[in-house]
Design a protein around this motif. Structure first.
Motif, PDB file in Angstrom:
ATOM      1  N   LYS A   1       1.003  -1.597  -0.138  1.00  0.00           N
ATOM      2  CA  LYS A   1       0.239  -0.137   0.014  1.00  0.00           C
ATOM      3  C   LYS A   1       0.778   1.298   0.255  1.00  0.00           C
ATOM      4  CE  LYS A   1      -3.682   1.663   2.769  1.00  0.00           C
ATOM      5  NZ  LYS A   1      -4.894   1.493   3.488  1.00  0.00           N
ATOM      6  N   LEU A   2       0.306   2.014  -1.022  1.00  0.00           N
ATOM      7  CA  LEU A   2       1.312   3.984  -0.906  1.00  0.00           C
ATOM      8  C   LEU A   2      -0.062   4.716  -0.650  1.00  0.00           C
ATOM      9  CD1 LEU A   2       3.507   2.552  -4.304  1.00  0.00           C
ATOM     10  CD2 LEU A   2       4.221   2.133  -1.709  1.00  0.00           C
ATOM     11  N   VAL A   3       1.125   6.066  -0.612  1.00  0.00           N
ATOM     12  CA  VAL A   3       0.578   7.178  -0.100  1.00  0.00           C
ATOM     13  C   VAL A   3       1.179   8.053  -0.722  1.00  0.00           C
ATOM     14  CG1 VAL A   3       0.188   9.168   1.388  1.00  0.00           C
ATOM     15  CG2 VAL A   3       0.197   7.026   2.510  1.00  0.00           C
ATOM     16  N   CYS A   4       0.910   8.469  -1.808  1.00  0.00           N
ATOM     17  CA  CYS A   4       1.428   9.059  -3.352  1.00  0.00           C
ATOM     18  C   CYS A   4       1.019  11.229  -2.761  1.00  0.00           C
ATOM     19  CB  CYS A   4       0.760   8.854  -4.379  1.00  0.00           C
ATOM     20  SG  CYS A   4       1.462   7.282  -5.031  1.00  0.00           S
ATOM     21  N   ALA A   5       1.677  11.517  -3.489  1.00  0.00           N
ATOM     22  CA  ALA A   5       1.942  13.187  -2.814  1.00  0.00           C
ATOM     23  C   ALA A   5       2.133  13.930  -4.360  1.00  0.00           C
ATOM     24  CB  ALA A   5       2.736  13.429  -2.123  1.00  0.00           C
ATOM     25  N   THR A   6       0.584  14.491  -4.925  1.00  0.00           N
ATOM     26  CA  THR A   6       1.203  15.201  -5.583  1.00  0.00           C
ATOM     27  C   THR A   6       1.810  16.674  -6.092  1.00  0.00           C
ATOM     28  OG1 THR A   6      -1.215  16.394  -5.746  1.00  0.00           O
ATOM     29  CG2 THR A   6      -1.050  13.897  -6.926  1.00  0.00           C
ATOM     30  N   VAL A   7       3.048  16.866  -6.960  1.00  0.00           N
ATOM     31  CA  VAL A   7       3.455  18.147  -6.689  1.00  0.00           C
ATOM     32  C   VAL A   7       3.715  18.661  -7.871  1.00  0.00           C
ATOM     33  CG1 VAL A   7       5.225  16.303  -4.826  1.00  0.00           C
ATOM     34  CG2 VAL A   7       6.131  16.941  -7.146  1.00  0.00           C
ATOM     35  N   GLU A   8       3.156  18.741  -9.486  1.00  0.00           N
ATOM     36  CA  GLU A   8       2.889  19.700 -10.276  1.00  0.00           C
ATOM     37  C   GLU A   8       2.229  18.842 -11.463  1.00  0.00           C
ATOM     38  OE1 GLU A   8       5.693  19.957 -14.310  1.00  0.00           O
ATOM     39  OE2 GLU A   8       7.255  19.632 -12.029  1.00  0.00           O
TER      40      GLU A   8
ATOM     41  N   GLY B   1      -6.380  22.877 -28.570  1.00  0.00           N
ATOM     42  CA  GLY B   1      -5.553  23.746 -29.226  1.00  0.00           C
ATOM     43  C   GLY B   1      -5.168  25.350 -27.916  1.00  0.00           C
ATOM     44  N   LEU B   2      -4.834  24.635 -27.172  1.00  0.00           N
ATOM     45  CA  LEU B   2      -4.028  26.409 -26.692  1.00  0.00           C
ATOM     46  C   LEU B   2      -3.196  25.308 -25.592  1.00  0.00           C
ATOM     47  CD1 LEU B   2      -7.512  27.380 -24.391  1.00  0.00           C
ATOM     48  CD2 LEU B   2      -5.870  28.359 -26.169  1.00  0.00           C
ATOM     49  N   GLU B   3      -1.907  25.794 -24.741  1.00  0.00           N
ATOM     50  CA  GLU B   3      -1.262  25.432 -23.892  1.00  0.00           C
ATOM     51  C   GLU B   3      -1.089  24.964 -22.884  1.00  0.00           C
ATOM     52  OE1 GLU B   3       2.841  26.980 -24.417  1.00  0.00           O
ATOM     53  OE2 GLU B   3       2.293  28.663 -25.913  1.00  0.00           O
ATOM     54  N   CYS B   4      -0.554  23.677 -22.689  1.00  0.00           N
ATOM     55  CA  CYS B   4      -1.414  23.546 -21.460  1.00  0.00           C
ATOM     56  C   CYS B   4      -0.821  24.049 -20.325  1.00  0.00           C
ATOM     57  CB  CYS B   4      -0.216  22.236 -21.080  1.00  0.00           C
ATOM     58  SG  CYS B   4      -1.179  20.720 -22.408  1.00  0.00           S
ATOM     59  N   LYS B   5      -1.440  24.310 -19.082  1.00  0.00           N
ATOM     60  CA  LYS B   5      -1.120  25.203 -18.137  1.00  0.00           C
ATOM     61  C   LYS B   5      -0.024  24.725 -16.844  1.00  0.00           C
ATOM     62  CE  LYS B   5      -4.766  28.653 -19.141  1.00  0.00           C
ATOM     63  NZ  LYS B   5      -5.931  29.221 -18.644  1.00  0.00           N
ATOM     64  N   ARG B   6       0.979  25.302 -16.926  1.00  0.00           N
ATOM     65  CA  ARG B   6       1.181  24.406 -15.805  1.00  0.00           C
ATOM     66  C   ARG B   6       0.991  25.087 -14.325  1.00  0.00           C
ATOM     67  NH1 ARG B   6       7.925  23.868 -14.413  1.00  0.00           N
ATOM     68  NH2 ARG B   6       8.061  22.879 -12.322  1.00  0.00           N
ATOM     69  N   SER B   7       1.036  24.632 -13.161  1.00  0.00           N
ATOM     70  CA  SER B   7       0.389  24.408 -11.918  1.00  0.00           C
ATOM     71  C   SER B   7       0.714  23.539 -10.481  1.00  0.00           C
ATOM     72  CB  SER B   7      -0.869  24.934 -11.891  1.00  0.00           C
ATOM     73  OG  SER B   7      -2.279  24.115 -12.286  1.00  0.00           O
ATOM     74  N   LEU B   8      -0.084  23.842  -9.588  1.00  0.00           N
ATOM     75  CA  LEU B   8       0.282  23.157  -8.523  1.00  0.00           C
ATOM     76  C   LEU B   8      -1.458  22.449  -8.614  1.00  0.00           C
ATOM     77  CD1 LEU B   8       1.508  26.021  -5.780  1.00  0.00           C
ATOM     78  CD2 LEU B   8       2.599  23.948  -6.618  1.00  0.00           C
ATOM     79  N   PRO B   9      -1.296  21.053  -7.904  1.00  0.00           N
ATOM     80  CA  PRO B   9      -2.246  20.667  -8.168  1.00  0.00           C
ATOM     81  C   PRO B   9      -3.887  21.069  -7.168  1.00  0.00           C
ATOM     82  CG  PRO B   9      -0.673  18.806  -7.451  1.00  0.00           C
ATOM     83  CD  PRO B   9       0.093  19.857  -7.618  1.00  0.00           C
ATOM     84  N   ASP B  10      -3.309  21.477  -6.373  1.00  0.00           N
ATOM     85  CA  ASP B  10      -4.266  23.010  -5.599  1.00  0.00           C
ATOM     86  C   ASP B  10      -5.275  23.848  -6.558  1.00  0.00           C
ATOM     87  OD1 ASP B  10      -4.586  20.988  -3.654  1.00  0.00           O
ATOM     88  OD2 ASP B  10      -3.401  22.628  -1.906  1.00  0.00           O
ATOM     89  N   ASP B  11      -4.274  23.755  -7.138  1.00  0.00           N
ATOM     90  CA  ASP B  11      -4.363  24.838  -8.096  1.00  0.00           C
ATOM     91  C   ASP B  11      -6.170  24.757  -8.793  1.00  0.00           C
ATOM     92  OD1 ASP B  11      -2.918  27.082  -6.651  1.00  0.00           O
ATOM     93  OD2 ASP B  11      -1.553  26.868  -8.516  1.00  0.00           O
ATOM     94  N   ILE B  12      -5.364  23.813  -9.421  1.00  0.00           N
ATOM     95  CA  ILE B  12      -6.973  22.704 -10.269  1.00  0.00           C
ATOM     96  C   ILE B  12      -7.564  21.707  -9.212  1.00  0.00           C
ATOM     97  CG2 ILE B  12      -4.963  23.013 -12.300  1.00  0.00           C
ATOM     98  CD1 ILE B  12      -5.118  19.749 -12.320  1.00  0.00           C
ATOM     99  N   GLY B  13      -7.738  21.743  -8.255  1.00  0.00           N
ATOM    100  CA  GLY B  13      -8.947  21.131  -7.755  1.00  0.00           C
ATOM    101  C   GLY B  13      -8.307  19.555  -7.457  1.00  0.00           C
ATOM    102  N   ALA B  14      -6.513  19.144  -8.024  1.00  0.00           N
ATOM    103  CA  ALA B  14      -6.874  17.830  -8.147  1.00  0.00           C
ATOM    104  C   ALA B  14      -6.585  17.713  -6.606  1.00  0.00           C
ATOM    105  CB  ALA B  14      -5.708  17.694  -8.608  1.00  0.00           C
ATOM    106  N   PRO B  15      -5.961  16.524  -5.858  1.00  0.00           N
ATOM    107  CA  PRO B  15      -6.342  16.146  -4.253  1.00  0.00           C
ATOM    108  C   PRO B  15      -4.454  16.363  -4.319  1.00  0.00           C
ATOM    109  CG  PRO B  15      -6.364  14.367  -5.441  1.00  0.00           C
ATOM    110  CD  PRO B  15      -7.269  14.886  -6.680  1.00  0.00           C
ATOM    111  N   ARG B  16      -4.253  16.328  -3.078  1.00  0.00           N
ATOM    112  CA  ARG B  16      -1.939  16.668  -3.046  1.00  0.00           C
ATOM    113  C   ARG B  16      -2.418  14.993  -2.314  1.00  0.00           C
ATOM    114  NH1 ARG B  16      -1.662  21.245   1.785  1.00  0.00           N
ATOM    115  NH2 ARG B  16      -3.982  21.097   1.596  1.00  0.00           N
ATOM    116  N   PHE B  17      -2.745  14.196  -2.116  1.00  0.00           N
ATOM    117  CA  PHE B  17      -2.449  12.909  -1.470  1.00  0.00           C
ATOM    118  C   PHE B  17      -3.421  11.835  -2.400  1.00  0.00           C
ATOM    119  CE2 PHE B  17      -0.659  15.860   1.921  1.00  0.00           C
ATOM    120  CZ  PHE B  17       0.958  15.039   1.796  1.00  0.00           C
TER     121      PHE B  17
END
Length: 130
Positions: free
Chosen positions: A29-36, A43-59
């Protein structure tokens, strides 16, 4: 004498790598941290952000025995788990997205891709045994 010391040191290093790699082969069993995060629209460039900024879970928790990925709000089944020598590939669906999570079997780094018919999200992170 110096050669023997070097051989012993190399042997210990290989043993340590094998133990470390066993942590990420889909057996624990693993715990994973999202960092980027990268959010992409057609048709648009991908936007780089922190996971929190797009509503993605941190863990996220990866439970291979239950075949589940658990975040702070949702638990979703791993519909496919493919264990390869250098990576474990998991796939599923959640909230209108198809997802693929790739776990590097050697160091625990992960890439999570979520996509639907109108956009895609790519998350990068690291996992550790829980």
């Amino acid at each position: 004498m110096k050669l023997e010391s070097t051989v012993v040191a190399i042997s210990f290093a290989f043993c340590a790598l094998n133990v470390y790699a066993d942590d990420f082969n889909g057996s624990k069993k693993l715990v994973c941290a999202t960092v980027e995060a990268h959010a992409c629209d057609p048709g648009l460039e991908c936007k780089r952000s922190l996971p929190d900024d797009i509503g993605a879970p941190r863990f996220l928790t990866l439970d291979f025995k239950k075949k589940e990925v658990t975040g702070p709000v949702h638990t979703t089944p791993m519909l496919v788990v493919n264990k390869e020598p250098e990576q474990v590939v998991m796939e599923g669906t959640e909230m209108g997205y198809a997802w693929t999570l790739i776990l590097d079997s050697t160091d625990g780094s992960m890439t999570l891709m979520l996509a639907n018919s109108s956009d895609a999200i790519v998350l990068f992170g690291n996992c550790t045994p829980s």
